[in-house]
Design a protein around this motif. Sequence first.
Motif, PDB file in Angstrom:
ATOM      1  N   GLY A  86     -39.432   3.775 -61.402  1.00  0.00           N
ATOM      2  CA  GLY A  86     -38.596   3.132 -60.386  1.00  0.00           C
ATOM      3  C   GLY A  86     -39.323   2.094 -59.559  1.00  0.00           C
ATOM      4  N   LEU A  87     -40.450   1.605 -60.087  1.00  0.00           N
ATOM      5  CA  LEU A  87     -41.183   0.539 -59.377  1.00  0.00           C
ATOM      6  C   LEU A  87     -40.526  -0.804 -59.732  1.00  0.00           C
ATOM      7  CD1 LEU A  87     -44.774   1.915 -59.947  1.00  0.00           C
ATOM      8  CD2 LEU A  87     -43.645   1.630 -57.737  1.00  0.00           C
ATOM      9  N   ALA A  88     -39.283  -0.946 -59.317  1.00  0.00           N
ATOM     10  CA  ALA A  88     -38.485  -2.071 -59.779  1.00  0.00           C
ATOM     11  C   ALA A  88     -38.237  -3.078 -58.659  1.00  0.00           C
ATOM     12  CB  ALA A  88     -37.154  -1.551 -60.303  1.00  0.00           C
ATOM     13  N   PRO A  89     -37.997  -4.351 -58.956  1.00  0.00           N
ATOM     14  CA  PRO A  89     -38.070  -4.911 -60.296  1.00  0.00           C
ATOM     15  C   PRO A  89     -39.530  -5.096 -60.714  1.00  0.00           C
ATOM     16  CG  PRO A  89     -37.615  -6.659 -58.719  1.00  0.00           C
ATOM     17  CD  PRO A  89     -37.678  -5.377 -57.933  1.00  0.00           C
ATOM     18  N   VAL A  90     -39.834  -4.716 -61.949  1.00  0.00           N
ATOM     19  CA  VAL A  90     -41.190  -4.922 -62.458  1.00  0.00           C
ATOM     20  C   VAL A  90     -41.408  -6.422 -62.614  1.00  0.00           C
ATOM     21  CG1 VAL A  90     -42.689  -4.560 -64.447  1.00  0.00           C
ATOM     22  CG2 VAL A  90     -41.197  -2.711 -63.676  1.00  0.00           C
ATOM     23  N   LYS A  91     -42.544  -6.885 -62.081  1.00  0.00           N
ATOM     24  CA  LYS A  91     -42.856  -8.315 -62.232  1.00  0.00           C
ATOM     25  C   LYS A  91     -44.045  -8.484 -63.159  1.00  0.00           C
ATOM     26  CE  LYS A  91     -40.937  -9.825 -57.900  1.00  0.00           C
ATOM     27  NZ  LYS A  91     -41.149 -10.485 -56.630  1.00  0.00           N
ATOM     28  N   LEU A  92     -44.014  -9.545 -63.928  1.00  0.00           N
ATOM     29  CA  LEU A  92     -45.132  -9.845 -64.823  1.00  0.00           C
ATOM     30  C   LEU A  92     -45.796 -11.139 -64.385  1.00  0.00           C
ATOM     31  CD1 LEU A  92     -44.082  -7.815 -67.080  1.00  0.00           C
ATOM     32  CD2 LEU A  92     -44.952  -9.533 -68.642  1.00  0.00           C
ATOM     33  N   ALA A 120     -38.332 -14.649 -73.004  1.00  0.00           N
ATOM     34  CA  ALA A 120     -37.236 -13.945 -73.688  1.00  0.00           C
ATOM     35  C   ALA A 120     -37.478 -12.439 -73.643  1.00  0.00           C
ATOM     36  CB  ALA A 120     -37.131 -14.433 -75.135  1.00  0.00           C
ATOM     37  N   TRP A 121     -38.715 -12.050 -73.870  1.00  0.00           N
ATOM     38  CA  TRP A 121     -39.087 -10.624 -73.879  1.00  0.00           C
ATOM     39  C   TRP A 121     -38.840  -9.996 -72.503  1.00  0.00           C
ATOM     40  CZ3 TRP A 121     -42.991  -7.414 -71.784  1.00  0.00           C
ATOM     41  CH2 TRP A 121     -43.294  -6.265 -72.518  1.00  0.00           C
ATOM     42  N   CYS A 122     -39.214 -10.711 -71.452  1.00  0.00           N
ATOM     43  CA  CYS A 122     -39.018 -10.193 -70.088  1.00  0.00           C
ATOM     44  C   CYS A 122     -37.536 -10.123 -69.733  1.00  0.00           C
ATOM     45  CB  CYS A 122     -39.747 -11.073 -69.081  1.00  0.00           C
ATOM     46  SG  CYS A 122     -41.519 -10.843 -69.141  1.00  0.00           S
ATOM     47  N   LEU A 123     -36.791 -11.158 -70.129  1.00  0.00           N
ATOM     48  CA  LEU A 123     -35.358 -11.161 -69.791  1.00  0.00           C
ATOM     49  C   LEU A 123     -34.663  -9.970 -70.440  1.00  0.00           C
ATOM     50  CD1 LEU A 123     -34.548 -14.972 -70.229  1.00  0.00           C
ATOM     51  CD2 LEU A 123     -34.651 -13.697 -68.066  1.00  0.00           C
ATOM     52  N   GLU A 124     -35.019  -9.694 -71.689  1.00  0.00           N
ATOM     53  CA  GLU A 124     -34.431  -8.555 -72.410  1.00  0.00           C
ATOM     54  C   GLU A 124     -34.629  -7.245 -71.662  1.00  0.00           C
ATOM     55  OE1 GLU A 124     -35.976  -7.767 -76.418  1.00  0.00           O
ATOM     56  OE2 GLU A 124     -35.356  -9.833 -76.855  1.00  0.00           O
ATOM     57  N   ARG A 125     -35.773  -7.128 -71.017  1.00  0.00           N
ATOM     58  CA  ARG A 125     -36.120  -5.861 -70.346  1.00  0.00           C
ATOM     59  C   ARG A 125     -35.838  -5.858 -68.849  1.00  0.00           C
ATOM     60  NH1 ARG A 125     -38.651  -6.899 -74.599  1.00  0.00           N
ATOM     61  NH2 ARG A 125     -39.302  -5.248 -76.032  1.00  0.00           N
ATOM     62  N   GLY A 126     -35.366  -6.984 -68.336  1.00  0.00           N
ATOM     63  CA  GLY A 126     -35.097  -7.054 -66.899  1.00  0.00           C
ATOM     64  C   GLY A 126     -36.365  -7.209 -66.068  1.00  0.00           C
ATOM     65  N   TYR A 127     -37.474  -7.657 -66.681  1.00  0.00           N
ATOM     66  CA  TYR A 127     -38.702  -7.899 -65.925  1.00  0.00           C
ATOM     67  C   TYR A 127     -38.672  -9.338 -65.400  1.00  0.00           C
ATOM     68  CZ  TYR A 127     -40.549  -3.923 -68.651  1.00  0.00           C
ATOM     69  OH  TYR A 127     -40.740  -2.714 -69.249  1.00  0.00           O
ATOM     70  N   GLU A 128     -39.286  -9.522 -64.231  1.00  0.00           N
ATOM     71  CA  GLU A 128     -39.315 -10.874 -63.678  1.00  0.00           C
ATOM     72  C   GLU A 128     -40.668 -11.502 -63.983  1.00  0.00           C
ATOM     73  OE1 GLU A 128     -37.421 -10.963 -59.795  1.00  0.00           O
ATOM     74  OE2 GLU A 128     -38.648 -12.738 -59.370  1.00  0.00           O
ATOM     75  N   LEU A 129     -40.642 -12.606 -64.723  1.00  0.00           N
ATOM     76  CA  LEU A 129     -41.889 -13.235 -65.179  1.00  0.00           C
ATOM     77  C   LEU A 129     -42.270 -14.399 -64.261  1.00  0.00           C
ATOM     78  CD1 LEU A 129     -44.081 -13.687 -67.392  1.00  0.00           C
ATOM     79  CD2 LEU A 129     -42.405 -15.082 -68.626  1.00  0.00           C
ATOM     80  N   ASP A 155     -30.675 -19.895 -67.909  1.00  0.00           N
ATOM     81  CA  ASP A 155     -29.343 -19.942 -68.529  1.00  0.00           C
ATOM     82  C   ASP A 155     -28.256 -19.487 -67.545  1.00  0.00           C
ATOM     83  OD1 ASP A 155     -30.444 -20.928 -70.847  1.00  0.00           O
ATOM     84  OD2 ASP A 155     -30.612 -18.959 -71.801  1.00  0.00           O
ATOM     85  N   GLY A 156     -28.336 -19.958 -66.340  1.00  0.00           N
ATOM     86  CA  GLY A 156     -27.307 -19.660 -65.334  1.00  0.00           C
ATOM     87  C   GLY A 156     -27.525 -18.356 -64.584  1.00  0.00           C
ATOM     88  N   GLY A 157     -28.524 -17.568 -64.937  1.00  0.00           N
ATOM     89  CA  GLY A 157     -28.826 -16.293 -64.250  1.00  0.00           C
ATOM     90  C   GLY A 157     -28.114 -15.134 -64.931  1.00  0.00           C
ATOM     91  N   PRO A 158     -28.292 -13.901 -64.463  1.00  0.00           N
ATOM     92  CA  PRO A 158     -29.092 -13.557 -63.291  1.00  0.00           C
ATOM     93  C   PRO A 158     -30.598 -13.566 -63.557  1.00  0.00           C
ATOM     94  CG  PRO A 158     -28.198 -11.561 -64.260  1.00  0.00           C
ATOM     95  CD  PRO A 158     -27.671 -12.715 -65.075  1.00  0.00           C
TER      96      PRO A 158
END
Length: 328
Positions: free
Chosen positions: A152-158, A176-185, A238-241
């Motif tokens: 629950g250490l969210a949002p995980v940032k990279l 693309a990899w981060c977006l798939e997982r909901g990580y903020e790059l 691509d318009g978010g989120p």
Amino acid sequence: MLLDTFGRQAVDLRVSLTDRCNLRCTYCMPEEGLQWLAKPDLLTDEEIVRLVTVAVRDLGVREVRFTGGEPLLRPGLVAVVAACSELEPRPELSLTTNGIGLARTATALREAGLDRVNVSLDTLDPEVFHTLTRRHRHQDVLDGLAAAEAAGLAPVKLNAVLMRGVNDHEAADLLAWCLERGYELRFIEQMPLDAQHGWDRSSMVTATEILDLLRARFTLTPEPSARGAAPAERWLVDGGPGRVGVIASVTRPFCRACDRTRLTADGQVRNCLFATGETDLRTALRSGADDAELAALWRAAMWGKKAGAGIDDPEFLQPERPMSAIGG
Ligand code: SAM
Ligand code: SF4
């Protein structure tokens, strides 16, 4: 409060817990490592908590980020986080880590009161990871990321640094990899803070180039919300989120809005990553200074902060300490 002569107030404290590391990222450290700080020179856990207490209670610091070196190598990390989470007013607590060992500690850190984590990962390819870090630990980082999310250490940032000809071809894949997982790059421009002094502006991948690499696959629109003191400029993908950030410390410095103060693992206050001077709180603390005296020293250190880091200045001098010893 921690004010400077340019009207800025430091509310964001970076605390380096150790200068040691289990990776050897080429843009940070030489292969053989560095001359590590001697144990007696390091602040103890209690000394760190005392100084963070002064910063939060007396000096207006609202956010505390633990870093290094590799902060997960510090045995007392969970206890330090727990003690800082008891402070009034309760600061935001975060951690910047290479992720190795996070699989074991993410839950304990969360329970101790850690709010967020930034994990550094520059590549999706284990071989490229070895080229960049000189260690075969790619899977450990992936496991650490998954554990951080599960805890629950969210949002995980990279955080990712691109090196020309090594991993710059992966910019869009990483996003693309981060977006798939909901990580903020967030991409970070490579800065002249490596111990080897090998940084060279002409080979650095600039923010403009990073954005061009991303735009080849994604549509980026500047995020409407104000950037404030945040070093990352952010774009909706691509318009978010989904979002992506770029920290362009070299080509688009954000010094005018800087709200940071730094404490090294050996108890020195730095008013800037690129400062050439430091203020010794450890000696004062060990000589019996009370909290008011420590606060006064810290205020004076910040008052002397320069307008900017001056990387573009012909007189620019790389600080003596590398990033790993200052706390990135
Ligand atoms: N070991 C932890 C880690 O790697 O996340 C924390 C310390 S590290 C110094 C903090 C951040 O600084 C990492 O995201 C790393 O990629 C970044 N970094 C290190 N050297 C850098 C350099 N020369 N330029 C830009 N970023 C750098
Ligand atoms: Fe270690 Fe972080 Fe430096 Fe890499 S960037 S060598 S993980 S301190």
